[in-house]
Structure formats: C-alpha cells, structure tokens
Motif scaffolding. Structure first.
Motif, PDB file in Angstrom:
ATOM      1  N   CYS B  52      -2.913 -25.194 -35.615  1.00  0.00           N
ATOM      2  CA  CYS B  52      -3.589 -23.937 -35.952  1.00  0.00           C
ATOM      3  C   CYS B  52      -4.950 -24.236 -36.586  1.00  0.00           C
ATOM      4  O   CYS B  52      -5.950 -23.584 -36.265  1.00  0.00           O
ATOM      5  CB  CYS B  52      -2.742 -23.096 -36.901  1.00  0.00           C
ATOM      6  N   ALA B  53      -4.968 -25.203 -37.493  1.00  0.00           N
ATOM      7  CA  ALA B  53      -6.219 -25.561 -38.173  1.00  0.00           C
ATOM      8  C   ALA B  53      -7.252 -26.035 -37.153  1.00  0.00           C
ATOM      9  O   ALA B  53      -8.434 -25.689 -37.227  1.00  0.00           O
ATOM     10  CB  ALA B  53      -5.959 -26.644 -39.219  1.00  0.00           C
ATOM     11  N   ASP B  54      -6.784 -26.797 -36.201  1.00  0.00           N
ATOM     12  CA  ASP B  54      -7.656 -27.299 -35.156  1.00  0.00           C
ATOM     13  C   ASP B  54      -8.225 -26.136 -34.329  1.00  0.00           C
ATOM     14  O   ASP B  54      -9.432 -26.070 -34.075  1.00  0.00           O
ATOM     15  CB  ASP B  54      -6.825 -28.243 -34.261  1.00  0.00           C
ATOM     16  N   ALA B  55      -7.367 -25.222 -33.951  1.00  0.00           N
ATOM     17  CA  ALA B  55      -7.783 -24.092 -33.110  1.00  0.00           C
ATOM     18  C   ALA B  55      -8.731 -23.149 -33.852  1.00  0.00           C
ATOM     19  O   ALA B  55      -9.600 -22.529 -33.242  1.00  0.00           O
ATOM     20  CB  ALA B  55      -6.559 -23.323 -32.623  1.00  0.00           C
ATOM     21  N   LEU B  56      -8.530 -23.035 -35.166  1.00  0.00           N
ATOM     22  CA  LEU B  56      -9.326 -22.089 -35.954  1.00  0.00           C
ATOM     23  C   LEU B  56     -10.500 -22.767 -36.648  1.00  0.00           C
ATOM     24  O   LEU B  56     -11.281 -22.119 -37.341  1.00  0.00           O
ATOM     25  CB  LEU B  56      -8.428 -21.415 -36.999  1.00  0.00           C
ATOM     26  N   ASP B  57     -10.588 -24.071 -36.465  1.00  0.00           N
ATOM     27  CA  ASP B  57     -11.626 -24.883 -37.102  1.00  0.00           C
ATOM     28  C   ASP B  57     -11.651 -24.697 -38.618  1.00  0.00           C
ATOM     29  O   ASP B  57     -12.648 -24.253 -39.198  1.00  0.00           O
ATOM     30  CB  ASP B  57     -13.009 -24.594 -36.492  1.00  0.00           C
ATOM     31  N   CYS B  58     -10.525 -25.027 -39.214  1.00  0.00           N
ATOM     32  CA  CYS B  58     -10.440 -25.037 -40.684  1.00  0.00           C
ATOM     33  C   CYS B  58      -9.575 -26.226 -41.083  1.00  0.00           C
ATOM     34  O   CYS B  58      -9.086 -26.960 -40.219  1.00  0.00           O
ATOM     35  CB  CYS B  58      -9.843 -23.727 -41.208  1.00  0.00           C
ATOM     36  N   TYR B  59      -9.386 -26.435 -42.380  1.00  0.00           N
ATOM     37  CA  TYR B  59      -8.497 -27.504 -42.833  1.00  0.00           C
ATOM     38  C   TYR B  59      -7.058 -26.997 -42.878  1.00  0.00           C
ATOM     39  O   TYR B  59      -6.842 -25.829 -43.211  1.00  0.00           O
ATOM     40  CB  TYR B  59      -8.921 -27.989 -44.225  1.00  0.00           C
ATOM     41  N   PRO B  60      -6.093 -27.858 -42.572  1.00  0.00           N
ATOM     42  CA  PRO B  60      -4.683 -27.434 -42.637  1.00  0.00           C
ATOM     43  C   PRO B  60      -4.318 -26.869 -44.012  1.00  0.00           C
ATOM     44  O   PRO B  60      -3.510 -25.946 -44.116  1.00  0.00           O
ATOM     45  CB  PRO B  60      -3.902 -28.726 -42.358  1.00  0.00           C
ATOM     46  N   GLU B  61      -4.951 -27.384 -45.060  1.00  0.00           N
ATOM     47  CA  GLU B  61      -4.661 -26.920 -46.432  1.00  0.00           C
ATOM     48  C   GLU B  61      -5.150 -25.492 -46.645  1.00  0.00           C
ATOM     49  O   GLU B  61      -4.797 -24.849 -47.633  1.00  0.00           O
ATOM     50  CB  GLU B  61      -5.358 -27.817 -47.471  1.00  0.00           C
ATOM     51  N   PRO B 201       6.422 -11.467 -32.957  1.00  0.00           N
ATOM     52  CA  PRO B 201       6.084 -10.725 -34.170  1.00  0.00           C
ATOM     53  C   PRO B 201       6.733 -11.411 -35.368  1.00  0.00           C
ATOM     54  O   PRO B 201       7.632 -12.239 -35.199  1.00  0.00           O
ATOM     55  CB  PRO B 201       6.703  -9.343 -33.927  1.00  0.00           C
ATOM     56  N   GLY B 202       6.252 -11.095 -36.577  1.00  0.00           N
ATOM     57  CA  GLY B 202       6.906 -11.600 -37.793  1.00  0.00           C
ATOM     58  C   GLY B 202       6.279 -12.832 -38.390  1.00  0.00           C
ATOM     59  O   GLY B 202       6.817 -13.401 -39.334  1.00  0.00           O
ATOM     60  N   VAL B 203       5.141 -13.256 -37.830  1.00  0.00           N
ATOM     61  CA  VAL B 203       4.437 -14.371 -38.458  1.00  0.00           C
ATOM     62  C   VAL B 203       2.945 -14.169 -38.313  1.00  0.00           C
ATOM     63  O   VAL B 203       2.473 -13.493 -37.385  1.00  0.00           O
ATOM     64  CB  VAL B 203       4.897 -15.748 -37.911  1.00  0.00           C
ATOM     65  N   GLY B 204       2.199 -14.710 -39.257  1.00  0.00           N
ATOM     66  CA  GLY B 204       0.751 -14.620 -39.231  1.00  0.00           C
ATOM     67  C   GLY B 204       0.186 -15.713 -40.114  1.00  0.00           C
ATOM     68  O   GLY B 204       0.925 -16.547 -40.648  1.00  0.00           O
ATOM     69  N   ILE B 205      -1.126 -15.694 -40.211  1.00  0.00           N
ATOM     70  CA  ILE B 205      -1.802 -16.717 -41.006  1.00  0.00           C
ATOM     71  C   ILE B 205      -2.791 -16.032 -41.943  1.00  0.00           C
ATOM     72  O   ILE B 205      -3.427 -15.040 -41.575  1.00  0.00           O
ATOM     73  CB  ILE B 205      -2.564 -17.706 -40.092  1.00  0.00           C
ATOM     74  N   LEU B 206      -2.888 -16.562 -43.139  1.00  0.00           N
ATOM     75  CA  LEU B 206      -4.021 -16.266 -44.020  1.00  0.00           C
ATOM     76  C   LEU B 206      -4.804 -17.570 -44.141  1.00  0.00           C
ATOM     77  O   LEU B 206      -4.239 -18.600 -44.524  1.00  0.00           O
ATOM     78  CB  LEU B 206      -3.522 -15.786 -45.384  1.00  0.00           C
ATOM     79  N   ILE B 207      -6.076 -17.525 -43.744  1.00  0.00           N
ATOM     80  CA  ILE B 207      -6.943 -18.694 -43.919  1.00  0.00           C
ATOM     81  C   ILE B 207      -7.803 -18.411 -45.145  1.00  0.00           C
ATOM     82  O   ILE B 207      -8.470 -17.370 -45.206  1.00  0.00           O
ATOM     83  CB  ILE B 207      -7.887 -18.935 -42.720  1.00  0.00           C
ATOM     84  N   ALA B 208      -7.782 -19.328 -46.090  1.00  0.00           N
ATOM     85  CA  ALA B 208      -8.548 -19.136 -47.323  1.00  0.00           C
ATOM     86  C   ALA B 208      -9.462 -20.329 -47.530  1.00  0.00           C
ATOM     87  O   ALA B 208      -9.014 -21.472 -47.501  1.00  0.00           O
ATOM     88  CB  ALA B 208      -7.609 -18.977 -48.511  1.00  0.00           C
ATOM     89  N   LYS B 209     -10.756 -20.036 -47.715  1.00  0.00           N
ATOM     90  CA  LYS B 209     -11.712 -21.116 -47.971  1.00  0.00           C
ATOM     91  C   LYS B 209     -11.259 -21.898 -49.204  1.00  0.00           C
ATOM     92  O   LYS B 209     -11.208 -23.121 -49.182  1.00  0.00           O
ATOM     93  CB  LYS B 209     -13.106 -20.520 -48.195  1.00  0.00           C
ATOM     94  N   ASN B 210     -10.898 -21.180 -50.244  1.00  0.00           N
ATOM     95  CA  ASN B 210     -10.388 -21.803 -51.471  1.00  0.00           C
ATOM     96  C   ASN B 210      -9.030 -21.199 -51.815  1.00  0.00           C
ATOM     97  O   ASN B 210      -8.951 -20.180 -52.499  1.00  0.00           O
ATOM     98  CB  ASN B 210     -11.354 -21.576 -52.638  1.00  0.00           C
ATOM     99  N   PRO B 211      -7.958 -21.828 -51.336  1.00  0.00           N
ATOM    100  CA  PRO B 211      -6.625 -21.237 -51.550  1.00  0.00           C
ATOM    101  C   PRO B 211      -6.298 -21.021 -53.029  1.00  0.00           C
ATOM    102  O   PRO B 211      -5.485 -20.163 -53.368  1.00  0.00           O
ATOM    103  CB  PRO B 211      -5.680 -22.258 -50.917  1.00  0.00           C
ATOM    104  N   GLU B 212      -6.953 -21.778 -53.931  1.00  0.00           N
ATOM    105  CA  GLU B 212      -6.643 -21.632 -55.365  1.00  0.00           C
ATOM    106  C   GLU B 212      -7.121 -20.287 -55.922  1.00  0.00           C
ATOM    107  O   GLU B 212      -6.761 -19.918 -57.046  1.00  0.00           O
ATOM    108  CB  GLU B 212      -7.217 -22.802 -56.174  1.00  0.00           C
ATOM    109  N   THR B 213      -7.905 -19.536 -55.136  1.00  0.00           N
ATOM    110  CA  THR B 213      -8.310 -18.200 -55.586  1.00  0.00           C
ATOM    111  C   THR B 213      -7.205 -17.162 -55.339  1.00  0.00           C
ATOM    112  O   THR B 213      -7.349 -16.007 -55.733  1.00  0.00           O
ATOM    113  CB  THR B 213      -9.574 -17.718 -54.831  1.00  0.00           C
ATOM    114  N   LEU B 214      -6.138 -17.581 -54.671  1.00  0.00           N
ATOM    115  CA  LEU B 214      -5.077 -16.639 -54.301  1.00  0.00           C
ATOM    116  C   LEU B 214      -3.941 -16.604 -55.313  1.00  0.00           C
ATOM    117  O   LEU B 214      -3.599 -17.622 -55.914  1.00  0.00           O
ATOM    118  CB  LEU B 214      -4.489 -17.016 -52.937  1.00  0.00           C
TER     119      LEU B 214
END
Lengths: 375, 375
Positions: B52-61, B201-214
C-alpha cells in the motif's frame, strides 16, 4: 494442527466459507443507494439485523453495526465520557479488556474523571457492587478473556440500574459461549465481535438499550440512523447474520466442552506439581483454561507446544507483547513468578477428546523438558 | 445489467474473489497473537502495508489500517478538533462528503469552532486559498463524489503548509482513478476506501504525514502502534494489498474512460435540449458524469434506467434519501429546478462503448417519456 486460541479469534466457520463462495459472484452495491441493487442489499442487511436481534434478545432498533467490539466499546466511552464535566467519576474493574481500559484511561486523563475500581477476589471475580452515588459509567466485563471467569454481571446490572448508572458490559467473550438475553440482562450497552464467533473480522455490534444516548464516533451520511457513518460492511454483516441464526447451537456445542476441559485440568493438576488453574473455583467459560506453572515461563511452554503444532497463547492476543503479567492477574494477587508461567488455552466447537489428550501429553513433555533446564 | 455507480462502490474484483476462494481454506488467527499462526498473518499484513505504501508513495509507518474512509476522516477530526480551545477556526468547503461535513459540524458545535468556507465557482471548484492565520484544520476534497471535479488540492496543500495548517484531504474518490503520490502532495492526512477500489468493504487506510499527531478513536491492545485498536480486518487487508499492487493499472484503465465519456456526454447534449453536464468546464474524474435535465426529476430518470437494468444514482449514495438537492450543488449556484433533475453516472474499468450506447439510448427514451408526462 490443534488450534486452542478461540478467545483470540475463531477460525472462519465452514458455513460462512460456503456462503461466501457463492456470494462473491455478486451482486455488489452500496446498501445506501436508492436503486434496486442497493435496496436489495439493504433489505438483506436489515434481515440480518432482525436475526441478530432475535439471537441476542433485543430489538432490531437497538443494534448498531460497527467494525467490531473495540469500536463498539470506544463509541460508548466517547458518548458517555468525552464531554464529561469535572469531578465526575466512573466505576470500573481491573478485569477489563485493553480496549476498554485504554479508552477509559484516555478520557479520564483528558477530563479529570475519577476512576473507582471494583474489588477483585483471588479467583478473578469482582465483589461488592455498592456505590454511594450515580456514576458517569460503570463497566464490568461479562466473562474474562484470560481466565474465562464469568462475573455476576446480572447482579451488577441490577445494582447499576438502581443507582442510575449506565452499564457498559463487555460481552465479547460471553456471547456465543453462554446463553445471553439483552432484554433480561438489564445492561445498557453490550458488544459483539463477529470474528470471535467464527464469522469474518471487520464487523461487530453495539447493542444499546437507548440508542439516543449515543454519539457517533464515525461520522457519515446517515447510516445506522446517523449513529455510525461509513458504508456498512454488508458482506460481513450477511455472514454474521448466518452465524447468529445458529447462535443457540453454538452455545450448546461450547457447553459440551465443560466436562472434557475439567477432566483435562484434573489430569494435568495430578501430573504437574504446583500447577495452578487460575480462577478454577469460580464459574468459568466452558472453553477456557488459564494454567500457571511456577517458575516456568509461559512463552517457553507456548513454543514447546507449537513444536507439536498446538497453538495457544500466554495471555490475551492483544497483550502478548507485554513483558509484564497482565493487570487482571496482578489484581488477583498472582505473583510475578507464577504469572509469568501462564498459558491460556481456549477451545472451540471442533476440539475433540483426542485433542485434549494430545495437548495434555505435549504439556507434560514441555514441563519435563523445561523443569530439567530450570534445575 | 449495466452498473454505473462505481463512485458509491465498485463490484468486488475477480482477482479478489479468486484470492478469497483459496484464502478461506485458512489459516485463520489473530494477527496480534505471538504464536506462529498469528505471526504469519501479521507478516502478511505488514507485507500488505508495504505494498500500500508503495502504491500510495508514502512510508509504511504512515499507514494506519482502519475500517474505511469515514473512520479515517473521523479519526483526523477527533484528533485535531475534539480537544480544541475556543475561538479557533477551521477552513473547509461545501464540497466535502457527509462524513467530513457532519463530523466538522459536530465538533464545531461542541467546541464553538468557527467554520470558514472556501468560495466555490459555478463549476464546483474551490477558489482562492488565501487565509489570514493558521487554522486548526483545513479540508478540501481531492475529487468530488458527485461532479467528479478535481480540486487544486496540490496548490491547496502548498498554501496550507505555508500557513502551518494541517490539511485533511479526502482522497476517497481520487485514489484509484488518478495518479496520486502522498509524498509529493504535501497533504497531512489522506484516506483510502477499500470497497471503492473493487476490494472488500470494511477496511480502509488513514495516511498521516506525522502519525504522532493522531489520537486513537478506537482503543485497543496496542494494534496499529496504538493508533487504532481492535483486531485488524486481516482478510480484507490482504485483499486490499492485492488490489493496491495493481493500482497503477487500475488508474490506467480508468483514464481510458475519458474519451468514451466525453463522447457520450456530447451525444446526449446534442439530443436533449437544456441538458447540462455539471462541472463540464473543470477537470473531472474520467469516470464521472453528473447530468441535469431541467424540470425532470432525477429519480424519475433513475427508475426509468433501472427498468432497462441500468443502475445509476441521483447523487451520492449517502444522501440519496435527502429530498433537497445537495449542499455542494447549492454552493455552485444550481437552482432547485435543475438540481432535482440530476443523475450521477460513474463508470468503471468494465464499462464498454456498448454500455455507453445502451445508456445513451435509455436516457433518450426516459427523457422522451418523462418530457411528455411533464407537458
């Protein structure tokens, strides 16, 4: 392979698998769409709501489909605690699942909510339900995920009702293993996890005596009467309906584990000196055994059992990564030395007498091997 | 049957179905269990996170698995708004999905948060991103679910970054239909819905630049680095991984709809006097057409199309039950008379030229029938 970790998750049932094999041919549509395809799916979903209500003995209007028990619990905590005033207090127990415990700690810290803890006996049972004043919320898990000890949740519900205190009862482990009637329980909020019942992960239920007391935590376009936004996980809801239509049969098959398990526990106790069955004196779930062998690490036993293709856990799946013994065990007065020796076996409707024998032999072998290493 | 409601949900893809047919043989385990079965499932899930990270061009974290886009949005709102102080303000638009709009309204009311609205042109595009001071949060949907209009979300992200304002970008409709790079977007929070991509259905993703803000909104036993409790929906996550591994191909097949759709729109416009394609002058999703026929009710057309086994909707699935025209259309200055004539067609990778022709003919027939009734 012998799977003895049903309290963490139950393997997907054959009937669910068979249903999905056909169901995946379609049709698929958003149940909130007004066209015929969407409406058909919506009707099937409402049919499942009726089936669930029937199985849980509540009204269909009291059922909110969520993503699982943790979400259901979190929604009740948000609804009752997130906008609390200062100086309010809640009543809870050290026996609660991490979802509830961590949620309560979060809101308690944010809003300076006082936490009153129920006293626990050495068997892992909460005692003395007297409170002096109404609380924002009270919680007492119905059946404990590690020990399997069944709490006096009906008496607790009665008491909380008298004290005008809403009661969130974590029924995740109880439902499907013991008979349960929401109406008769007098509980304000109860929860269901689909994957613990042999259906798919990703769906659950929040049952609310008065749904109007709830706030949504997931917002959306009016789904679930505006109490839970997001397209419903309709495929998993259909599967849950299927499993729920056979809930009584499931409870019956779990009750048959009781004598097999007690026999298994007796055999082990007679063979391993110092072995303890945690909570053995209390009423427990028929499928759960929490064993402790003094001075032998539970994880070492787990690994030995795994070499025999037997899958058990050292505590609840969620806290497997914690180096400390669980808070519940601490509250029961269990010393670290014993607590670290804990392994949890949780059986299912497919567990046979042969499985029990095989596990018994494997534990004896593991004990003999590890006891030698220890000395 | 012609399904033209892909923006509401995409039918489960053949490859997902094939995967599940085998996968449902097991094994099943809780990915948080420390035993080998659980760890295997956990590893597969982490592999999916990487895909997913690869497809969305973000870090897995930066990837948190949730139950869907609505939950992802709700978690960001809770994290940024739930403990806000008075006199803070947010910047948002009338184009947002109900999940976001209703969530913002909820918190704004609870905490007296001022809502600043972006100006919208008649094509449904937000203009003028100037703000005077940093905001608690800014939101601007990437691509609109009804009109398909693609916003200048990259320019908006740039501006919000300069103004030290976190930007929640609802990418639900954009991802899978247009190229998207989280890293390059400079967006703070983006979201993915599995079922809009032809997975479960029943799954999704939240991508956060800085997950520690969540903050978590669903509490549990440390899952998703304590940012999202509850047993992960691992079966659906595996399927999402599968779909994500082919995301680029999906985007490519959607882009091929562009010329077919424009041709279809041109044909219809030449045949139905007064017909309008909402947002036609703006850049739009290749798969989306929002038509309006003055003085003919959209639902009447929808029903006519359904009699030809064509499934479309009058707006977004979530607001199909609303008698009023959508807030987004109102903000575009569309009059009730025209707005009630709206039907949304959203096509998918399986839509063919024949399908477009068939729909074209059915709409003409519906128009002729309904226009006669009208006069």
């Amino acid at each position: 392979m012998i799977y003895a970790d049903y309290n963490a998750t139950a393997p997907v049932a054959e009937e669910v698998k068979q249903y999905l094999l056909e169901r995946l041919d379609g049709p698929f549509a958003n149940p909130n769409a007004l066209h015929g395809l969407g409406q058909n799916i919506s009707h099937a979903m409402e049919q499942c709501r009726n089936i669930c209500a029937d199985a849980l003995d509540c009204y269909p209007e009291q059922i909110i489909f969520t993503s699982g028990a943790s979400e259901s619990i979190s929604q009740v905590l948000f609804s009752t605690l997130a906008f609390a005033r200062k100086n309010n207090s809640i009543l809870t127990s050290s026996l609660e699942h991490a979802a509830l415990k961590n949620g309560i700690n979060f809101y308690a810290k944010k809003f300076n909510i006082d936490i009153n803890q129920l006293a626990i006996n050495s068997g892992g049972k909460a005692l003395n339900f007297e409170i002096e004043s109404p609380q924002l919320l009270a919680t007492l898990i119905a059946a404990h995920n590690e020990t399997g000890v069944i709490q006096d949740y009906l008496a607790f519900a009665q008491k909380m009702d008298e004290m005008q205190t809403p009661y969130l009862c974590d029924t995740t482990q109880l439902i499907g293993k013991c008979p349960f009637s929401f109406k008769k329980s007098n509980v304000d909020y109860a929860v269901v996890s689909s994957h613990k019942l042999g259906s798919l992960p990703g769906v659950g239920i929040l049952i609310a005596k008065n749904p109007e007391t709830l706030s949504p935590i997931i917002f959306g376009g009016g789904q679930e009467k505006s109490l839970r936004g997001g397209t419903q996980n309709y495929l998993a809801i259909e599967c849950l309906g299927l499993v729920m239509s056979k809930l009584e049969k499931r409870v019956e098959s779990f009750s048959k584990l009781e004598s097999l398990k007690l026999n298994f526990e007796e055999n082990l106790t007679s063979q391993i000196p110092g072995l303890q069955i945690i909570g053995a004196k209390e009423q427990r779930l028929s499928n759960t055994t929490l064993l402790a062998i003094p001075a032998i690490h539970g994880q070492a036993i787990q690994i030995e059992l795994e070499s025999h293709d037997i899958f058990v856990t050292t505590s609840s799946a969620c806290s497997d990564n914690e180096p400390e013994i669980s808070e519940s065990l601490k509250a029961m007065g269990i010393e670290d030395d014993l607590g670290r020796g804990v392994i949890r076996l949780s059986f299912g409707e497919k567990t046979t007498q042969d499985d029990f024998n095989f596990i018994n032999n494997a534990i004896i072998k593991a004990y003999q091997k590890l006891a030698i290493i220890k000395h």
